[in-house]
Design a protein around this motif. Structure first.
Motif, short mmCIF file in Angstrom:
data_model
loop_
_atom_site.label_atom_id
_atom_site.label_comp_id
_atom_site.label_asym_id
_atom_site.label_seq_id
_atom_site.Cartn_x
_atom_site.Cartn_y
_atom_site.Cartn_z
N LYS A 129 26.07 34.42 50.60
CA LYS A 129 26.74 35.00 49.42
C LYS A 129 28.23 34.68 49.40
O LYS A 129 28.88 34.82 48.37
CB LYS A 129 26.57 36.52 49.39
N HIS A 134 30.21 31.96 49.46
CA HIS A 134 30.76 30.95 48.55
C HIS A 134 30.41 31.26 47.09
O HIS A 134 31.23 31.04 46.19
CB HIS A 134 30.29 29.55 48.94
N ILE A 135 29.22 31.78 46.87
CA ILE A 135 28.82 32.17 45.51
C ILE A 135 29.76 33.23 44.96
O ILE A 135 30.10 33.23 43.78
CB ILE A 135 27.35 32.66 45.52
N ASN A 136 30.20 34.15 45.82
CA ASN A 136 31.07 35.25 45.39
C ASN A 136 32.56 34.93 45.52
O ASN A 136 33.39 35.80 45.30
CB ASN A 136 30.75 36.52 46.20
N ASN A 137 32.90 33.71 45.86
CA ASN A 137 34.31 33.33 46.02
C ASN A 137 34.90 32.96 44.67
O ASN A 137 34.54 31.94 44.08
CB ASN A 137 34.43 32.14 46.98
N PRO A 138 35.82 33.77 44.14
CA PRO A 138 36.39 33.47 42.83
C PRO A 138 37.16 32.15 42.80
O PRO A 138 37.35 31.56 41.74
CB PRO A 138 37.30 34.66 42.54
N LYS A 139 37.61 31.67 43.94
CA LYS A 139 38.33 30.41 43.98
C LYS A 139 37.41 29.21 43.70
O LYS A 139 37.89 28.12 43.43
CB LYS A 139 38.97 30.21 45.36
N LEU A 140 36.10 29.42 43.79
CA LEU A 140 35.16 28.32 43.60
C LEU A 140 34.46 28.37 42.24
O LEU A 140 33.58 27.55 41.99
CB LEU A 140 34.10 28.35 44.70
N ASN A 141 34.86 29.29 41.37
CA ASN A 141 34.20 29.34 40.07
C ASN A 141 34.64 28.17 39.21
O ASN A 141 35.57 27.43 39.54
CB ASN A 141 34.41 30.68 39.37
N ASP A 142 34.01 27.98 38.10
CA ASP A 142 34.21 26.79 37.26
C ASP A 142 35.64 26.58 36.78
O ASP A 142 36.08 25.46 36.59
CB ASP A 142 33.29 26.81 36.05
N ASP A 143 36.38 27.66 36.53
CA ASP A 143 37.73 27.46 35.99
C ASP A 143 38.80 27.33 37.07
O ASP A 143 39.98 27.17 36.78
CB ASP A 143 38.12 28.56 35.00
N LYS A 178 40.07 29.42 39.15
CA LYS A 178 40.98 30.56 39.38
C LYS A 178 40.42 31.52 40.38
O LYS A 178 39.29 31.63 40.62
CB LYS A 178 41.25 31.28 38.06
#
Length: 111
Positions: free
Chosen positions: A98, A100-109, A111
């Motif tokens: 969980k 990396h999935i929950n890492n906001p730094k890795l989301n599409d935008d 940020k």
């Protein structure tokens, strides 16, 4: 080719053409050298550095050199890379399933 087959091929090559394995410490130094050569190519291709005249973009060759020495070290130290890679993947999956999935730094935008 599997990791097991690769380890066997390296061992056969060493015994046929290489006389013997270099010492573990020498191979560790060679591994460091090969990683440095890969880093140089990566810095020139993806970083701000440019290739010097005559230098080539040989990422595949440099990665394979790193793999070769890793296979040598595994053979010398009795490491079954197939078994250990499977074990390591299971460890990472259990620990990080969980993260990396929950890492906001890795989301599409980003940020």
């Amino acid at each position: 080719m599997t990791l097991e087959e690769a380890q066997k091929k390296v061992d056969e090559w060493i015994k046929t053409y290489g006389v013997r394995y270099f010492s573990e410490l020498t191979n560790m130094a060679i591994l460091t050298e090969e990683v440095g050569e890969l880093a140089k190519v990566m810095a020139r291709k993806y970083g701000e550095q440019s290739f010097k005249e005559g230098e080539k973009e040989n990422i595949a060759d440099e990665l394979t050199d790193v793999l070769w020495v890793l296979l040598c070290i595994a053979n010398q130290t009795g490491v079954d890379l197939t078994k250990e890679f499977t074990r390591n993947l299971e460890k990472k999956t259990k620990r990080d399933n969980k993260r990396h999935i929950n890492n906001p730094k890795l989301n599409d935008d980003g940020k």
